[in-house]
Structure formats: structure tokens, C-alpha cells
Design a protein around this motif. Structure first.
Motif, PDB file in Angstrom:
ATOM      1  N   LYS A  36       0.830  -1.225   0.000  1.00 34.16           N
ATOM      2  CA  LYS A  36       0.000   0.000   0.000  1.00 34.16           C
ATOM      3  C   LYS A  36       0.860   1.270   0.000  1.00 34.16           C
ATOM      4  O   LYS A  36       0.627   2.156  -0.812  1.00 34.16           O
ATOM      5  N   SER A  37       1.840   1.332   0.898  1.00 32.64           N
ATOM      6  CA  SER A  37       2.682   2.533   0.940  1.00 32.64           C
ATOM      7  C   SER A  37       3.436   2.690  -0.374  1.00 32.64           C
ATOM      8  O   SER A  37       3.539   3.797  -0.910  1.00 32.64           O
ATOM      9  N   SER A  38       3.955   1.585  -0.878  1.00 33.85           N
ATOM     10  CA  SER A  38       4.707   1.645  -2.142  1.00 33.85           C
ATOM     11  C   SER A  38       3.814   2.161  -3.264  1.00 33.85           C
ATOM     12  O   SER A  38       4.246   2.984  -4.083  1.00 33.85           O
ATOM     13  N   LEU A  39       2.571   1.694  -3.310  1.00 33.46           N
ATOM     14  CA  LEU A  39       1.647   2.133  -4.363  1.00 33.46           C
ATOM     15  C   LEU A  39       1.344   3.630  -4.231  1.00 33.46           C
ATOM     16  O   LEU A  39       1.368   4.367  -5.226  1.00 33.46           O
ATOM     17  N   ILE A  40       1.110   4.080  -3.005  1.00 41.39           N
ATOM     18  CA  ILE A  40       0.813   5.503  -2.783  1.00 41.39           C
ATOM     19  C   ILE A  40       2.009   6.356  -3.217  1.00 41.39           C
ATOM     20  O   ILE A  40       1.859   7.373  -3.878  1.00 41.39           O
ATOM     21  N   ASN A  41       3.202   5.904  -2.891  1.00 43.42           N
ATOM     22  CA  ASN A  41       4.402   6.653  -3.291  1.00 43.42           C
ATOM     23  C   ASN A  41       4.556   6.675  -4.812  1.00 43.42           C
ATOM     24  O   ASN A  41       4.926   7.693  -5.391  1.00 43.42           O
ATOM     25  N   MET A  42       4.221   5.563  -5.445  1.00 48.02           N
ATOM     26  CA  MET A  42       4.312   5.519  -6.913  1.00 48.02           C
ATOM     27  C   MET A  42       3.305   6.487  -7.531  1.00 48.02           C
ATOM     28  O   MET A  42       3.638   7.256  -8.433  1.00 48.02           O
ATOM     29  N   VAL A 111      -9.129  -1.325  -2.563  1.00 50.02           N
ATOM     30  CA  VAL A 111      -8.789  -2.466  -1.702  1.00 50.02           C
ATOM     31  C   VAL A 111      -7.645  -3.215  -2.376  1.00 50.02           C
ATOM     32  O   VAL A 111      -7.808  -3.756  -3.476  1.00 50.02           O
ATOM     33  N   LEU A 112      -6.493  -3.223  -1.726  1.00 50.74           N
ATOM     34  CA  LEU A 112      -5.309  -3.847  -2.324  1.00 50.74           C
ATOM     35  C   LEU A 112      -5.237  -5.329  -1.977  1.00 50.74           C
ATOM     36  O   LEU A 112      -5.461  -5.720  -0.822  1.00 50.74           O
ATOM     37  N   ILE A 113      -4.901  -6.108  -2.996  1.00 52.11           N
ATOM     38  CA  ILE A 113      -4.817  -7.553  -2.849  1.00 52.11           C
ATOM     39  C   ILE A 113      -3.482  -7.988  -3.448  1.00 52.11           C
ATOM     40  O   ILE A 113      -3.160  -7.578  -4.568  1.00 52.11           O
ATOM     41  N   ASP A 114      -2.733  -8.792  -2.737  1.00 54.80           N
ATOM     42  CA  ASP A 114      -1.467  -9.304  -3.274  1.00 54.80           C
ATOM     43  C   ASP A 114      -1.779 -10.297  -4.393  1.00 54.80           C
ATOM     44  O   ASP A 114      -2.414 -11.330  -4.149  1.00 54.80           O
ATOM     45  N   SER A 115      -1.335  -9.973  -5.595  1.00 55.64           N
ATOM     46  CA  SER A 115      -1.727 -10.778  -6.766  1.00 55.64           C
ATOM     47  C   SER A 115      -1.158 -12.202  -6.733  1.00 55.64           C
ATOM     48  O   SER A 115      -1.574 -13.059  -7.495  1.00 55.64           O
ATOM     49  N   ARG A 116      -0.236 -12.454  -5.810  1.00 54.31           N
ATOM     50  CA  ARG A 116       0.393 -13.799  -5.777  1.00 54.31           C
ATOM     51  C   ARG A 116      -0.420 -14.815  -5.001  1.00 54.31           C
ATOM     52  O   ARG A 116      -0.205 -16.008  -5.108  1.00 54.31           O
ATOM     53  N   HIS A 117      -1.353 -14.322  -4.198  1.00 54.06           N
ATOM     54  CA  HIS A 117      -2.011 -15.234  -3.263  1.00 54.06           C
ATOM     55  C   HIS A 117      -3.398 -15.678  -3.683  1.00 54.06           C
ATOM     56  O   HIS A 117      -4.088 -14.995  -4.420  1.00 54.06           O
ATOM     57  N   ASP A 145       4.814  -7.837 -10.792  1.00 56.64           N
ATOM     58  CA  ASP A 145       6.146  -8.191 -11.326  1.00 56.64           C
ATOM     59  C   ASP A 145       6.691  -9.457 -10.702  1.00 56.64           C
ATOM     60  O   ASP A 145       7.620 -10.067 -11.220  1.00 56.64           O
ATOM     61  N   LYS A 146       6.115  -9.868  -9.575  1.00 54.35           N
ATOM     62  CA  LYS A 146       6.618 -11.071  -8.899  1.00 54.35           C
ATOM     63  C   LYS A 146       6.040 -12.353  -9.499  1.00 54.35           C
ATOM     64  O   LYS A 146       6.392 -13.449  -9.062  1.00 54.35           O
ATOM     65  N   LEU A 147       5.129 -12.193 -10.454  1.00 55.23           N
ATOM     66  CA  LEU A 147       4.491 -13.377 -11.036  1.00 55.23           C
ATOM     67  C   LEU A 147       5.131 -13.761 -12.364  1.00 55.23           C
ATOM     68  O   LEU A 147       5.664 -12.924 -13.087  1.00 55.23           O
ATOM     69  N   SER A 176      -1.178  -3.736 -10.473  1.00 50.12           N
ATOM     70  CA  SER A 176      -0.117  -2.746 -10.253  1.00 50.12           C
ATOM     71  C   SER A 176       1.214  -3.390  -9.898  1.00 50.12           C
ATOM     72  O   SER A 176       1.271  -4.499  -9.361  1.00 50.12           O
ATOM     73  N   SER A 177       2.255  -2.648 -10.226  1.00 53.20           N
ATOM     74  CA  SER A 177       3.608  -3.037  -9.813  1.00 53.20           C
ATOM     75  C   SER A 177       4.425  -1.769  -9.679  1.00 53.20           C
ATOM     76  O   SER A 177       4.448  -0.944 -10.599  1.00 53.20           O
ATOM     77  N   VAL A 178       5.085  -1.618  -8.549  1.00 52.78           N
ATOM     78  CA  VAL A 178       5.929  -0.435  -8.396  1.00 52.78           C
ATOM     79  C   VAL A 178       7.268  -0.629  -9.114  1.00 52.78           C
ATOM     80  O   VAL A 178       7.992   0.334  -9.339  1.00 52.78           O
ATOM     81  N   SER A 179       7.562  -1.858  -9.509  1.00 57.02           N
ATOM     82  CA  SER A 179       8.815  -2.092 -10.247  1.00 57.02           C
ATOM     83  C   SER A 179       8.670  -1.696 -11.710  1.00 57.02           C
ATOM     84  O   SER A 179       9.623  -1.218 -12.321  1.00 57.02           O
ATOM     85  N   THR A 180       7.496  -1.918 -12.271  1.00 60.95           N
ATOM     86  CA  THR A 180       7.324  -1.621 -13.704  1.00 60.95           C
ATOM     87  C   THR A 180       6.462  -0.382 -13.939  1.00 60.95           C
ATOM     88  O   THR A 180       6.356   0.087 -15.061  1.00 60.95           O
ATOM     89  N   GLY A 181       5.828   0.126 -12.894  1.00 59.72           N
ATOM     90  CA  GLY A 181       4.947   1.295 -13.060  1.00 59.72           C
ATOM     91  C   GLY A 181       3.545   0.913 -13.505  1.00 59.72           C
ATOM     92  O   GLY A 181       2.696   1.776 -13.733  1.00 59.72           O
ATOM     93  N   GLU A 182       3.319  -0.387 -13.626  1.00 59.36           N
ATOM     94  CA  GLU A 182       1.993  -0.851 -14.059  1.00 59.36           C
ATOM     95  C   GLU A 182       0.893  -0.318 -13.136  1.00 59.36           C
ATOM     96  O   GLU A 182       1.043  -0.310 -11.915  1.00 59.36           O
ATOM     97  N   GLY A 183      -0.174   0.136 -13.742  1.00 53.37           N
ATOM     98  CA  GLY A 183      -1.358   0.528 -12.976  1.00 53.37           C
ATOM     99  C   GLY A 183      -1.418   2.001 -12.617  1.00 53.37           C
ATOM    100  O   GLY A 183      -2.488   2.525 -12.335  1.00 53.37           O
ATOM    101  N   LYS A 184      -0.289   2.669 -12.677  1.00 52.56           N
ATOM    102  CA  LYS A 184      -0.255   4.072 -12.231  1.00 52.56           C
ATOM    103  C   LYS A 184      -1.216   4.940 -13.059  1.00 52.56           C
ATOM    104  O   LYS A 184      -2.081   5.631 -12.515  1.00 52.56           O
ATOM    105  N   LYS A 185      -1.041   4.870 -14.372  1.00 53.95           N
ATOM    106  CA  LYS A 185      -1.861   5.698 -15.267  1.00 53.95           C
ATOM    107  C   LYS A 185      -3.335   5.354 -15.109  1.00 53.95           C
ATOM    108  O   LYS A 185      -4.195   6.219 -15.013  1.00 53.95           O
TER     109      LYS A 185
END
Ligand code: GDP
Length: 199
Positions: A36-42, A111-117, A145-147, A176-185
Motif C-alpha cells: 500500500k505505501s509503495s503504491l501511494i508513493n508511486m 482495496v489492495l490484494i497481493d496478486s500472488r495469493h 512483477d513477482k508473477l 499494479s507493480s511499483v517495479s514496472t509502473g503498471e497501474g499508475k496511469k
């Protein structure tokens, strides 16, 4: 939409101390460590507007930020951290649920959900409650990006199947991914569209 200005306003656990509800508001919530914090910062182009947790379950306050002098972004405390005690959890439930139910300018709760789980009960039950309470919300599947290729689609499909056992339709969702910027736009455009209809 570009976020040109993001200004921290106030942290509290008290609905009455939140800024006057005179601007559109968008809040972010999810299990501790979901990103969540990482997404907000992105989203806000800032390195540490929201504090990336060293210890899971650290954010315990409702944090308000003013964005472009136009809307509020809210960082809500994470839920579902196994190590928090019953008492603490009750306290969380009380003020966060009150905020969600009573905040009249809350236009969308992400509502953030970890896409790996696999779908987790704590998230499903929380969204069920949002639905029953008629709170507008969207899901964000984080850390894509972890998938491995193909896994994301499969995981979202299994989430969708689970949701459709109780919901008539899948709520709007983003990846979303903070590594690739996915989802920001996409997330910022979604917010901008709602703002345009309401300002
Ligand atoms: P919070 O507790 O929900 O605020 O989660 P944080 O933003 O503090 O992130 C928890 C951990 O996941 C940190 O180590 C982050 O660096 C990592 N993380 C968050 N988002 C992503 C992402 O999109 N991709 C990857 N690979 N790691 C992420």
C-alpha cells in the motif's frame, strides 16, 4: 492525470479530526505488507510520502494527503496482521469502519490484494461488508512483477470465480507493480474521471 503536488495534512484515529469533507476523497486499504505505501508513493511520484513498513502492521493512523489542491488521498491502516492482539484489532475495526461508513466524500476505496495469493477470507469478508454497506470500491492486484507470465490472469480468474459466488459482478479492478509502473496511469485516470463528474 499527473500528481504535481502531494501535501501531508494530518494523521489521526478520529473521524471528527479529519479535514472538512469538502473535496473528493480516495482511500487505500489492504492487508499489512500488501504494498500500500509503495503504491501511494508511486502514484504521487514521491519516495516516502507514505512510509514503507519495516515491520508489517505499522500504519495505525488515518493519514490524509492533499493532492493538487483538488482531492484527498487517504492511507488507511492495514488489516489482517496476525500478530496484532484482539484488543488492538477491535480498536482498528472501530475507527476504520466508522471512517469508511461515515466519510461522506469518500468516492472510492481501493482495496489492495497481493496478486500472488489465493483469495483470502479476511479480504473477501471485508469486501462483502463494503458491498453490504454500499461503499464504492475498486480492487488493486499488487506486485504483479513477482508473477510468472500467465500467472496473473490465472490468479485474477480464480479471484473472480470466488467473488462471483456471492457477487453479481466483479468490482472494477486494476493491476499494479511499483517495479514496472503498471497501474499508475489507469488508477490516476480512474480517479480523474470520478473527479470530473463531481467537481
Ligand atoms: P504496506 O505494508 O502495505 O504499506 O506495504 P509496503 O509498501 O511497505 O511494501 C511491503 C513490501 O513489499 C516492501 O518490501 C516493498 O518493497 C514490497 N513491494 C511493494 N510493492 C511491490 C511491487 O509492486 N513489487 C515488488 N516486487 N515488491 C513490492
Amino acid at each position: 492525470m499527473e500528481i504535481k503536488e502531494a501535501r501531508f495534512l494530518i494523521s489521526n484515529t478520529d473521524l471528527d479530526k479529519c479535514p472538512a469533507p469538502n473535496k473528493p476523497e480516495y482511500a487505500f486499504i489492504g492487508r499489512s505488507n500488501v504494498g500500500k505505501s509503495s503504491l501511494i508513493n508511486m502514484l504521487t511520484n514521491r519516495k516516502s510520502l507514505a512510509k514503507i513498513s519495516v515491520k508489517p502492521g505499522k500504519t495505525k493512523l488515518i493519514n490524509h494527503f492533499l493532492i493538487n489542491e483538488e482531492w484527498y488521498l487517504v492511507d488507511l491502516p492495514g488489516y489482517g496482521y496476525a500478530k496484532i492482539g484482539k484488543q488492538e484489532r477491535k480498536k482498528w475495526e472501530k475507527f476504520v469502519r466508522k471512517y469508511i461508513l461515515m466519510r461522506e466524500n469518500l468516492f472510492c476505496l481501493f482495496v489492495l490484494i497481493d496478486s500472488r495469493h489465493e483469495p483470502q477470507n479476511v479480504d473477501l469478508e471485508f469486501m462483502e461488508w463494503l458491498g453490504m454497506s454500499q461503499i464504492p470500491f475498486a480492487m488493486v492486484f499488487t506486485k504483479t512483477d513477482k508473477l510468472k507470465p500467465g500467472e496473473l490472469g490465472k490468479n485474477i480468474e480464480s479471484y473472480e470465480a470466488k467473488m462471483l459466488e456471492t457477487w453479481e459482478f466483479m468490482p472494477p479492478y486494476f493491476t499494479s507493480s511499483v517495479s514496472t509502473g503498471e497501474g499508475k496511469k489507469e488508477i490516476l485516470n480512474y480517479i480523474q474521471d470520478i473527479n470530473r463528474e463531481n467537481i
